[in-house]
Design a protein around this motif. Structure first.
Motif, PDB file in Angstrom:
ATOM      1  N   PHE A   1       0.841  -1.201   0.000  1.00 35.96           N
ATOM      2  CA  PHE A   1       0.000   0.000   0.000  1.00 35.96           C
ATOM      3  C   PHE A   1       0.872   1.245   0.000  1.00 35.96           C
ATOM      4  CE2 PHE A   1      -2.548   3.345   1.792  1.00 35.96           C
ATOM      5  CZ  PHE A   1      -3.870   3.055   1.498  1.00 35.96           C
TER       6      PHE A   1
ATOM      7  N   ALA B   1      -7.685  -1.987  -0.339  1.00 33.62           N
ATOM      8  CA  ALA B   1      -7.913  -2.127   1.102  1.00 33.62           C
ATOM      9  C   ALA B   1      -9.415  -2.099   1.397  1.00 33.62           C
ATOM     10  CB  ALA B   1      -7.196  -1.013   1.853  1.00 33.62           C
TER      11      ALA B   1
ATOM     12  N   LEU C   1      -0.494  -6.163   5.732  1.00 32.17           N
ATOM     13  CA  LEU C   1      -0.434  -4.834   5.133  1.00 32.17           C
ATOM     14  C   LEU C   1       0.959  -4.261   5.281  1.00 32.17           C
ATOM     15  CD1 LEU C   1      -2.103  -2.421   3.915  1.00 32.17           C
ATOM     16  CD2 LEU C   1      -2.431  -1.669   6.284  1.00 32.17           C
TER      17      LEU C   1
ATOM     18  N   THR D   1       2.777  -0.660   4.318  1.00 36.06           N
ATOM     19  CA  THR D   1       2.472   0.691   3.845  1.00 36.06           C
ATOM     20  C   THR D   1       3.741   1.514   3.708  1.00 36.06           C
ATOM     21  OG1 THR D   1       2.164   1.596   6.078  1.00 36.06           O
ATOM     22  CG2 THR D   1       0.218   0.645   4.988  1.00 36.06           C
TER      23      THR D   1
ATOM     24  N   THR E   1      -5.036   1.628   7.188  1.00 31.85           N
ATOM     25  CA  THR E   1      -3.941   2.007   6.295  1.00 31.85           C
ATOM     26  C   THR E   1      -3.396   3.407   6.558  1.00 31.85           C
ATOM     27  OG1 THR E   1      -5.472   2.923   4.638  1.00 31.85           O
ATOM     28  CG2 THR E   1      -4.911   0.566   4.447  1.00 31.85           C
TER      29      THR E   1
ATOM     30  N   HIS F   1      -4.809   5.960   5.263  1.00 28.08           N
ATOM     31  CA  HIS F   1      -4.979   6.579   3.945  1.00 28.08           C
ATOM     32  C   HIS F   1      -5.276   8.054   4.044  1.00 28.08           C
ATOM     33  CE1 HIS F   1      -6.415   7.395  -0.093  1.00 28.08           C
ATOM     34  NE2 HIS F   1      -7.578   7.775   0.401  1.00 28.08           N
TER      35      HIS F   1
END
Length: 214
Positions: free
Chosen positions: A8, A18, A30, A32, A210, A212
């Motif tokens: 990610f 995700a 995951l 990142t 995440t 994000h």
């Protein structure tokens, strides 16, 4: 249980996958990365994701490695969407979902990305080209607004989240965030749809997990 890993990259299409994994209720590892100051993915991402292009997102499922968010979306739905909730069985709805999955990149992103690249390379050229590109982006948004008006306005296809929503939402978020369409226009139906899907539990879990941000 599947052995799934998602690679990610922040401020990227990775959130699509995700979110989809959360909608499917699948466990996944995951990894990142933040972008470098240049806006590019760091070398570590490119080294570890295991693809030639080194572009996000990348998904590994056992020995299988996949790139391209549309291809990953179709694979995950074919492999794990046993209830056909995200890719409906109904032929007309399934065709419409597939249309949106491809339009997310083949229309929305393709039409707006030239503005982003031009801004990085030549600001003067970007300013000259902006009006023409804005018209194309506006036409895409007009189409999406019309499609939402045909349905209940809360989701792109049917009465719940499908792969159409998980793919297209990022494209529209990107257009709005980067101010790539005409700034004197509003698409109230699209804005309401975005608020609805962004408030969904699976999307919220994906963002929280995440980190994000766009």
């Amino acid at each position: 249980m599947p052995d799934i890993t998602l690679y990610f990259l922040q401020a990227s299409r990775s959130i699509r996958i995700a979110w989809l994994l959360e909608e499917l209720g699948l466990d996944y590892k995951l990894h990142t990365w933040d972008r470098e100051s240049s806006g590019l993915a760091p070398p570590e991402f490119k080294q570890l994701c295991g693809t030639h292009l080194g572009k996000a997102p990348v998904l590994k499922d056992g020995r299988l490695t996949l790139q391209e968010s549309g291809a990953i979306t179709e694979y995950l739905c074919e492999q794990y969407d046993h209830s056909h909730r995200l890719f409906p069985v109904d032929q007309a709805q399934r065709a419409k979902v597939r249309e949106f999955v491809h339009a997310a990149e083949g229309a929305f992103m393709v039409h707006c990305l030239p503005s982003v690249y031009n801004r990085r390379i030549d600001a003067t050229l970007a300013e000259k080209l902006a009006p023409g590109i804005e018209k194309i982006v506006a036409n895409d948004l007009d189409w999406l607004e019309a499609e939402l008006q045909k349905g209940n306005g809360r989701y792109l296809v049917g009465d719940h989240v499908t792969a159409a929503d998980t793919m297209v939402a990022f494209s529209v978020q990107f257009i709005f965030r980067m101010r790539l369409g005409p700034q004197d226009r509003k698409w109230e139906g699209i804005e309401a749809w975005l608020r609805n899907v962004e408030n969904g539990q699976a999307y919220q879990r994906a963002v929280a997990k995440t980190g994000h941000q766009l």
